[in-house]
Write a protein that holds these residues in place. Structure first.
Motif, PDB file in Angstrom:
ATOM      1  N   UNK A 164     -21.903  -5.816   4.037  1.00 41.63           N
ATOM      2  CA  UNK A 164     -22.184  -7.282   3.289  1.00 41.63           C
ATOM      3  C   UNK A 164     -22.242  -6.468   1.685  1.00 41.63           C
ATOM      4  N   UNK A 165     -22.405  -5.086   1.839  1.00 46.72           N
ATOM      5  CA  UNK A 165     -22.318  -4.252  -0.280  1.00 46.72           C
ATOM      6  C   UNK A 165     -21.334  -4.413  -0.414  1.00 46.72           C
ATOM      7  N   UNK A 166     -20.210  -5.171  -0.066  1.00 47.03           N
ATOM      8  CA  UNK A 166     -18.319  -6.221  -0.653  1.00 47.03           C
ATOM      9  C   UNK A 166     -18.568  -7.229  -0.835  1.00 47.03           C
ATOM     10  N   UNK A 167     -19.483  -7.338  -0.182  1.00 45.35           N
ATOM     11  CA  UNK A 167     -20.028  -9.989  -0.388  1.00 45.35           C
ATOM     12  C   UNK A 167     -21.299  -9.764  -2.120  1.00 45.35           C
ATOM     13  N   UNK A 168     -21.885  -8.787  -2.477  1.00 43.57           N
ATOM     14  CA  UNK A 168     -23.001  -8.419  -3.954  1.00 43.57           C
ATOM     15  C   UNK A 168     -21.903  -8.151  -4.793  1.00 43.57           C
ATOM     16  N   UNK A 169     -22.670  -8.398  -5.388  1.00 46.22           N
ATOM     17  CA  UNK A 169     -23.164  -7.686  -7.146  1.00 46.22           C
ATOM     18  C   UNK A 169     -22.531  -6.506  -7.272  1.00 46.22           C
ATOM     19  N   UNK A 170     -21.602  -4.930  -8.299  1.00 41.78           N
ATOM     20  CA  UNK A 170     -22.173  -4.257  -7.736  1.00 41.78           C
ATOM     21  C   UNK A 170     -23.489  -3.623  -8.480  1.00 41.78           C
ATOM     22  N   UNK A 171     -23.714  -2.543  -7.816  1.00 41.21           N
ATOM     23  CA  UNK A 171     -24.974  -2.292  -8.440  1.00 41.21           C
ATOM     24  C   UNK A 171     -24.971  -2.178 -10.006  1.00 41.21           C
ATOM     25  N   UNK A 172     -26.108  -1.640 -10.762  1.00 38.36           N
ATOM     26  CA  UNK A 172     -26.253  -1.696 -12.732  1.00 38.36           C
ATOM     27  C   UNK A 172     -25.539  -0.814 -12.037  1.00 38.36           C
ATOM     28  N   UNK A 173     -26.162  -0.022 -12.195  1.00 31.90           N
ATOM     29  CA  UNK A 173     -25.606   1.475 -12.708  1.00 31.90           C
ATOM     30  C   UNK A 173     -23.626   1.208 -12.651  1.00 31.90           C
ATOM     31  N   UNK A 174     -22.563   0.933 -12.192  1.00 32.71           N
ATOM     32  CA  UNK A 174     -21.929   0.781 -12.050  1.00 32.71           C
ATOM     33  C   UNK A 174     -20.403   0.195 -12.822  1.00 32.71           C
ATOM     34  N   UNK A 175     -19.879   0.747 -13.979  1.00 31.81           N
ATOM     35  CA  UNK A 175     -19.057   1.035 -14.885  1.00 31.81           C
ATOM     36  C   UNK A 175     -18.365  -0.168 -14.519  1.00 31.81           C
ATOM     37  N   UNK A 176     -17.346   0.457 -13.705  1.00 30.18           N
ATOM     38  CA  UNK A 176     -16.294  -0.758 -13.387  1.00 30.18           C
ATOM     39  C   UNK A 176     -16.908  -1.394 -11.931  1.00 30.18           C
ATOM     40  N   UNK A 177     -17.265  -2.394 -11.963  1.00 32.46           N
ATOM     41  CA  UNK A 177     -16.733  -2.905 -10.258  1.00 32.46           C
ATOM     42  C   UNK A 177     -15.990  -3.318  -9.529  1.00 32.46           C
ATOM     43  N   UNK A 178     -14.306  -3.266 -10.192  1.00 29.14           N
ATOM     44  CA  UNK A 178     -13.493  -3.802  -9.208  1.00 29.14           C
ATOM     45  C   UNK A 178     -13.407  -1.610  -8.648  1.00 29.14           C
ATOM     46  N   UNK A 179     -13.327  -0.349  -9.270  1.00 27.81           N
ATOM     47  CA  UNK A 179     -12.916   0.329  -9.003  1.00 27.81           C
ATOM     48  C   UNK A 179     -13.814   0.649  -8.000  1.00 27.81           C
ATOM     49  N   UNK A 180     -15.335   0.238  -8.350  1.00 27.48           N
ATOM     50  CA  UNK A 180     -15.971   0.378  -7.080  1.00 27.48           C
ATOM     51  C   UNK A 180     -16.084  -0.360  -5.755  1.00 27.48           C
TER      52      UNK A 180
END
Length: 294
Positions: A164-180
């Motif tokens: 599920x987490x991979x289908x939703x936007x990364x948390x706001x505190x993440x600098x680089x969503x692709x790396x996350x």
């Protein structure tokens, strides 16, 4: 070996997020007398059957921790100033009870935002040479806890699973969503898509305690979150061990973690875990991995 940071907090330089001024609407009193009064009110309101002398263990603006001394056995009373923190800690105990070595939760008080917990005054015996392995095992048990949840709890936490987490936007505190997303993908490879990635333990030597039967457990799970992954705890392990008097190389710490998670169903390799750590640093702005990725 290059000396590392002195504390676990320093190990996470670049990752910490400073809360804005006034974020806590009603701080917990830090004056011991005022905190004792608050504790008496909480006991009367939510735990009327609990009586005994109350003493302050820790008084902070976010939470107060007190001991309630009773003839039949002492308890810890924890008072939260923030409803979200209280809810998060009760959820963490609900998830970890029976599947990870954490202090026992006996009762909750929603009106007073209070918890009654197991009283564990005996510290872990850090002078024993196997304590680094014990700590790694405790941490790994938390990180893999969702693999052992009862069916009902697993269904309730499905919204926080890796799939599920991979289908939703990364948390706001993440600098680089692709790396996350690389971090999450690595966890899927290691654990499967149903894992809820629990992490963010408040690791410090004094938070490892010993029961009378010798079992070692972790204290204070209020900071555990189902979206941070356990890599944040792995990064702090060398610093925590150093504080406790165990100077281990980064490679040795990584090996202990690999062994402990493998024993609980993980499929990490040294290479995949190092790649995940590098992606985590890129995703979060973490300044250093302290040799764990080498």
């Amino acid at each position: 070996m290059t000396a590392g940071p002195a504390t676990a907090a320093e190990a996470l330089a670049g990752l910490a997020r400073t809360r804005p001024p006034g974020w806590l609407a009603a701080p917990m009193p830090t004056d011991p007398v005022a905190l004792l009064q608050r504790a008496r009110q909480a006991l009367a309101a939510d735990h009327p059957d609990v009586n005994g002398k109350v003493s302050v263990i820790r008084a902070r603006y976010t939470a107060g921790v007190l001991a309630v001394h009773q003839p039949e056995g002492s308890l810890v009373l924890k008072l939260h100033a923030d409803a979200a923190a209280y809810a998060g800690e009760t959820l963490a105990y609900a998830l970890l009870a029976g599947v990870a070595p954490v202090a026992r939760l006996y009762a909750e008080g929603e009106d007073s935002l209070s918890l009654l917990l197991e009283y564990l005054p005996a510290p872990a015996e850090w002078s024993r040479p196997h304590m680094a392995t014990v700590l790694a095992d405790c941490v790994a048990a938390v990180h893999t806890a969702s693999l052992r949840l009862p069916e009902e709890a697993a269904e309730a936490m499905a919204a926080f699973s890796l799939s599920t987490l991979r289908k939703v936007p990364a948390p706001a505190w993440i600098y680089n969503p692709a790396a996350y997303d690389e971090v999450l993908a690595a966890h899927v490879d290691a654990y499967g898509p149903a894992l809820v990635p629990l992490g963010h333990l408040d690791l410090k030597p004094e938070h490892l305690r010993r029961r009378s039967d010798g079992d070692v457990v972790l204290l204070d799970v209020e900071s555990v979150r189902p979206d941070v992954t356990g890599l944040i705890d792995l990064i702090t392990l060398p610093a925590v061990l150093r504080q406790a008097g165990h100077e281990l190389s980064a490679a040795r710490v990584l090996g202990l973690y690999l062994d402990a998670t493998a024993a609980r169903g993980a499929g990490w390799t040294a290479g995949s875990l190092k790649n995940a750590l590098r992606a985590y640093a890129a995703a979060t702005g973490l300044e250093s991995l302290h040799g764990l990725d080498r």
